[in-house]
Design an enzyme around this catalytic site. Structure first.
Site, PDB file in Angstrom:
ATOM      1  N   LYS A 140      25.080  21.155   7.789  1.00 33.91           N
ATOM      2  CA  LYS A 140      26.455  20.800   7.433  1.00 33.91           C
ATOM      3  C   LYS A 140      26.643  20.818   5.918  1.00 33.91           C
ATOM      4  O   LYS A 140      27.658  21.296   5.403  1.00 33.91           O
ATOM      5  CB  LYS A 140      26.807  19.413   7.980  1.00 33.91           C
ATOM      6  CG  LYS A 140      26.660  19.245   9.484  1.00 33.91           C
ATOM      7  CD  LYS A 140      27.741  19.951  10.243  1.00 33.91           C
ATOM      8  CE  LYS A 140      27.775  19.545  11.710  1.00 33.91           C
ATOM      9  NZ  LYS A 140      26.531  19.792  12.446  1.00 33.91           N
ATOM     10  N   LYS A 167      33.111  14.973  11.870  1.00 35.34           N
ATOM     11  CA  LYS A 167      31.878  15.244  12.604  1.00 35.34           C
ATOM     12  C   LYS A 167      30.683  14.583  11.933  1.00 35.34           C
ATOM     13  O   LYS A 167      30.658  14.398  10.709  1.00 35.34           O
ATOM     14  CB  LYS A 167      31.652  16.750  12.739  1.00 35.34           C
ATOM     15  CG  LYS A 167      31.710  17.571  11.460  1.00 35.34           C
ATOM     16  CD  LYS A 167      31.658  19.060  11.809  1.00 35.34           C
ATOM     17  CE  LYS A 167      31.927  19.945  10.627  1.00 35.34           C
ATOM     18  NZ  LYS A 167      31.910  21.383  10.962  1.00 35.34           N
ATOM     19  N   ARG A 208      30.030  33.214  14.623  1.00 35.00           N
ATOM     20  CA  ARG A 208      28.658  33.122  14.167  1.00 35.00           C
ATOM     21  C   ARG A 208      28.289  34.469  13.527  1.00 35.00           C
ATOM     22  O   ARG A 208      28.209  35.494  14.188  1.00 35.00           O
ATOM     23  CB  ARG A 208      27.725  32.806  15.331  1.00 35.00           C
ATOM     24  CG  ARG A 208      26.234  32.966  15.034  1.00 35.00           C
ATOM     25  CD  ARG A 208      25.722  32.126  13.887  1.00 35.00           C
ATOM     26  NE  ARG A 208      26.011  30.712  14.033  1.00 35.00           N
ATOM     27  CZ  ARG A 208      25.267  29.869  14.752  1.00 35.00           C
ATOM     28  NH1 ARG A 208      24.212  30.305  15.409  1.00 35.00           N
ATOM     29  NH2 ARG A 208      25.584  28.591  14.810  1.00 35.00           N
ATOM     30  N   ARG A 244      33.073  32.388  19.065  1.00 33.48           N
ATOM     31  CA  ARG A 244      32.969  31.411  20.153  1.00 33.48           C
ATOM     32  C   ARG A 244      34.327  30.732  20.298  1.00 33.48           C
ATOM     33  O   ARG A 244      34.715  29.922  19.461  1.00 33.48           O
ATOM     34  CB  ARG A 244      31.839  30.430  19.856  1.00 33.48           C
ATOM     35  CG  ARG A 244      30.476  31.148  19.796  1.00 33.48           C
ATOM     36  CD  ARG A 244      29.453  30.395  18.999  1.00 33.48           C
ATOM     37  NE  ARG A 244      29.864  30.236  17.611  1.00 33.48           N
ATOM     38  CZ  ARG A 244      29.191  29.498  16.719  1.00 33.48           C
ATOM     39  NH1 ARG A 244      28.098  28.874  17.076  1.00 33.48           N
ATOM     40  NH2 ARG A 244      29.615  29.403  15.482  1.00 33.48           N
ATOM     41  N   ARG A 257      36.602  22.715  20.548  1.00 33.39           N
ATOM     42  CA  ARG A 257      35.302  23.198  20.082  1.00 33.39           C
ATOM     43  C   ARG A 257      34.996  24.558  20.689  1.00 33.39           C
ATOM     44  O   ARG A 257      35.142  24.755  21.893  1.00 33.39           O
ATOM     45  CB  ARG A 257      34.196  22.200  20.448  1.00 33.39           C
ATOM     46  CG  ARG A 257      34.385  20.826  19.838  1.00 33.39           C
ATOM     47  CD  ARG A 257      33.413  19.827  20.435  1.00 33.39           C
ATOM     48  NE  ARG A 257      33.635  19.647  21.871  1.00 33.39           N
ATOM     49  CZ  ARG A 257      32.840  18.913  22.653  1.00 33.39           C
ATOM     50  NH1 ARG A 257      31.789  18.304  22.143  1.00 33.39           N
ATOM     51  NH2 ARG A 257      33.114  18.798  23.944  1.00 33.39           N
ATOM     52  N   ASP A 312      28.641  29.998  10.034  1.00 34.09           N
ATOM     53  CA  ASP A 312      29.779  29.720  10.909  1.00 34.09           C
ATOM     54  C   ASP A 312      31.057  29.875  10.102  1.00 34.09           C
ATOM     55  O   ASP A 312      31.229  29.225   9.060  1.00 34.09           O
ATOM     56  CB  ASP A 312      29.688  28.320  11.496  1.00 34.09           C
ATOM     57  CG  ASP A 312      28.621  28.218  12.572  1.00 34.09           C
ATOM     58  OD1 ASP A 312      28.079  29.266  12.979  1.00 34.09           O
ATOM     59  OD2 ASP A 312      28.319  27.093  13.012  1.00 34.09           O
ATOM     60  N   GLU A 322      29.812  26.018   8.229  1.00 31.25           N
ATOM     61  CA  GLU A 322      28.428  25.543   8.335  1.00 31.25           C
ATOM     62  C   GLU A 322      27.481  26.692   8.004  1.00 31.25           C
ATOM     63  O   GLU A 322      27.842  27.866   8.110  1.00 31.25           O
ATOM     64  CB  GLU A 322      28.107  25.017   9.739  1.00 31.25           C
ATOM     65  CG  GLU A 322      28.797  23.724  10.120  1.00 31.25           C
ATOM     66  CD  GLU A 322      28.328  23.178  11.462  1.00 31.25           C
ATOM     67  OE1 GLU A 322      27.239  23.591  11.939  1.00 31.25           O
ATOM     68  OE2 GLU A 322      29.045  22.343  12.033  1.00 31.25           O
ATOM     69  N   ASN A 345      23.710  27.588   9.317  1.00 33.57           N
ATOM     70  CA  ASN A 345      22.663  27.219  10.258  1.00 33.57           C
ATOM     71  C   ASN A 345      21.347  27.899   9.885  1.00 33.57           C
ATOM     72  O   ASN A 345      21.295  29.132   9.763  1.00 33.57           O
ATOM     73  CB  ASN A 345      23.067  27.624  11.680  1.00 33.57           C
ATOM     74  CG  ASN A 345      24.289  26.869  12.162  1.00 33.57           C
ATOM     75  OD1 ASN A 345      24.173  25.816  12.767  1.00 33.57           O
ATOM     76  ND2 ASN A 345      25.473  27.399  11.875  1.00 33.57           N
TER      77      ASN A 345
END
Length: 315
Positions: A125, A160, A210, A225, A233, A273, A281, A283
Site C-alpha cells: 500500500k 482500507k 493489474r 478486475r 471491489r 494496480d 498499489e 504489489n
C-alpha cells in the site's frame, strides 16, 4: 537449473489459475528442476546455513494430482540456482521473519527473487508514496480528524487497512458520510492502527487493472478486475471478473517509469494496480494474473518470467 519455490502448501494450489503453478510448469517445460517448500520449513542454526525441508517435485499434467514428489529432505537454500519467494500475503510477522531467513541465505550465496530486503522496503500500500506523480489524492494516517477532513474535501472516499489483501477490509463512504465514524473506529482501532484513505475513483467500474512488470519491462496486457453487481471491489477474491486488455498509453507511462526503478532494487516481478489513470498499489510479495492474461490474450507471461529469471542469473 534447479529452482526452489517458497510458497503456500502445494496441496491448496488452484492450478487452473495459480501463477506459481504456471511458473513451475514453464520451468519444467524448459528442463529445469522444480522444488518447493513453505516458509515454516526454513531454519537456521549457529555455524550452519539456512536450510529447509524441501520436496523435489515433478508436474504430472493432471488436474487433481498435479505433482508427485521424487525426493524429500533438508537442503541448504544456497544449493539451488534460484529461490523464488512466492508466499501469498498477508505480510505479517511470520512473512517478515521469512525475509530475514532468506536474506541470510543470500549472504551464504543463494539467489533470491524477489530480493528479501526489497520485499520489506516496498509495503504494497505504502510503496506508492515514492511516485506521487502517478497517484490520486491519498492520505495515510492514524488520526480520525485527518480522515474526516479528507472526506470533507473529496466527498467520496475509500478507506482500507495497510495489511489487507484480496479487497479485505475496504470501505467506500459517500458524500453523506454515512457510518464514517464507525468505519474509522473499526479500521484504526482508536488511533492505534495506521490506515490508508483515497479519493474514490469512479473508473473502478471499468476495472482495477493489474499491470505486470517483469525484469523492469511491462507485460503488454493487463487484467482489468471488474466489480460485479453492487460490489465496489474488483479483486478476483471478492468476486470481480477478470478481463485481459492491452495496456493504455497511461498504463505504459506508469510501468515504464516505475518498472526499471524497482527492478534495479531486486524486484524481478511487480504488479501495479491502476484504476483509470491512477496508480493505487504496488504489489511485490506474490503478484498474480499470469494464467488469466495468457488464456485470454494469448501472451505467454510465464515464459516472459522464466526468460527474465534466466537472464538475471546469467548476469
Amino acid at each position: 537449473m534447479n529452482i526452489l519455490f517458497v510458497a503456500d502448501p502445494l496441496e491448496v494450489f488452484k492450478t487452473y489459475k495459480d501463477t506459481t503453478f504456471s511458473m513451475m510448469r514453464e520451468a519444467q517445460r524448459r528442463g529445469h528442476r522444480v522444488s518447493a517448500c513453505e516458509p515454516r520449513h526454513m531454519a537456521w542454526r549457529t555455524g550452519g546455513q539456512v536450510t529447509a525441508m524441501v520436496r523435489d517435485i515433478e508436474l504430472t499434467g493432471a488436474l487433481d494430482d498435479w505433482f508427485r514428489v521424487s525426493k524429500e529432505g533438508p537442503r541448504a537454500l544456497r544449493e539451488f540456482d534460484a529461490v523464488i519467494m512466492r508466499k501469498d500475503p498477508p505480510f505479517d510477522s511470520e512473512y517478515f521473519y521469512a525475509t530475514h531467513l532468506l536474506e541470510q541465505a543470500e549472504r551464504e550465496g543463494a539467489k533470491v527473487f524477489n530480493k528479501p530486503a526489497a520485499l520489506r522496503d516496498h509495503p504494497e500500500k505504502l510503496a506508492i508514496m515514492e511516485f506521487p506523480q502517478f497517484t490520486g489524492p491519498t492520505l495515510v494516517t492514524r488520526r480520525a480528524d485527518d480522515v474526516k477532513q479528507f472526506h470533507a474535501e473529496h466527498q467520496e472516499i475509500i478507506l482500507k487497512p495497510l495489511d489487507g489483501m484480496g479487497g479485505m477490509g475496504i470501505f467506500r463512504v459517500g458524500a453523506d458520510g454515512l457510518n464514517l465514524g464507525s468505519i474509522i473506529e473499526t479500521l484504526n482501532q482508536e488511533g492505534t492502527t495506521t490506515i490508508m484513505v483515497q479519493r474514490f475513483l469512479p473508473e473502478i467500474a471499468k476495472g482495477d487493472k493489474r499491470v505486470l512488470v517483469i525484469g523492469g519491462k511491462p507485460v503488454p496486457f493487463s487484467l482489468a478486475r471488474i466489480p460485479q453487481g453492487s460490489e465496489i471491489r474488483g479483486n478476483l477474491a471478492a468476486g470481480g471478473k477478470g478481463v485481459a486488455q492491452p495496456l493504455s498509453a497511461r498504463d505504459l507511462e506508469i510501468a515504464n517509469a516505475i518498472g526499471p526503478v524497482l527492478a534495479s532494487r531486486g524486484l524481478l516481478l511487480v504488479g501495479l494496480d491502476v484504476i483509470g489513470d491512477w496508480l493505487t498499489e504496488i504489489n511485490v510479495t506474490s503478484p498474480t494474473c499470469f494464467q488469466e492474461i495468457h488464456d485470454q490474450a494469448g501472451f505467454d507471461v510465464p515464459a516472459m518470467f522464466i526468460d527474465a529469471l534466466e537472464a538475471a542469473l546469467a548476469g
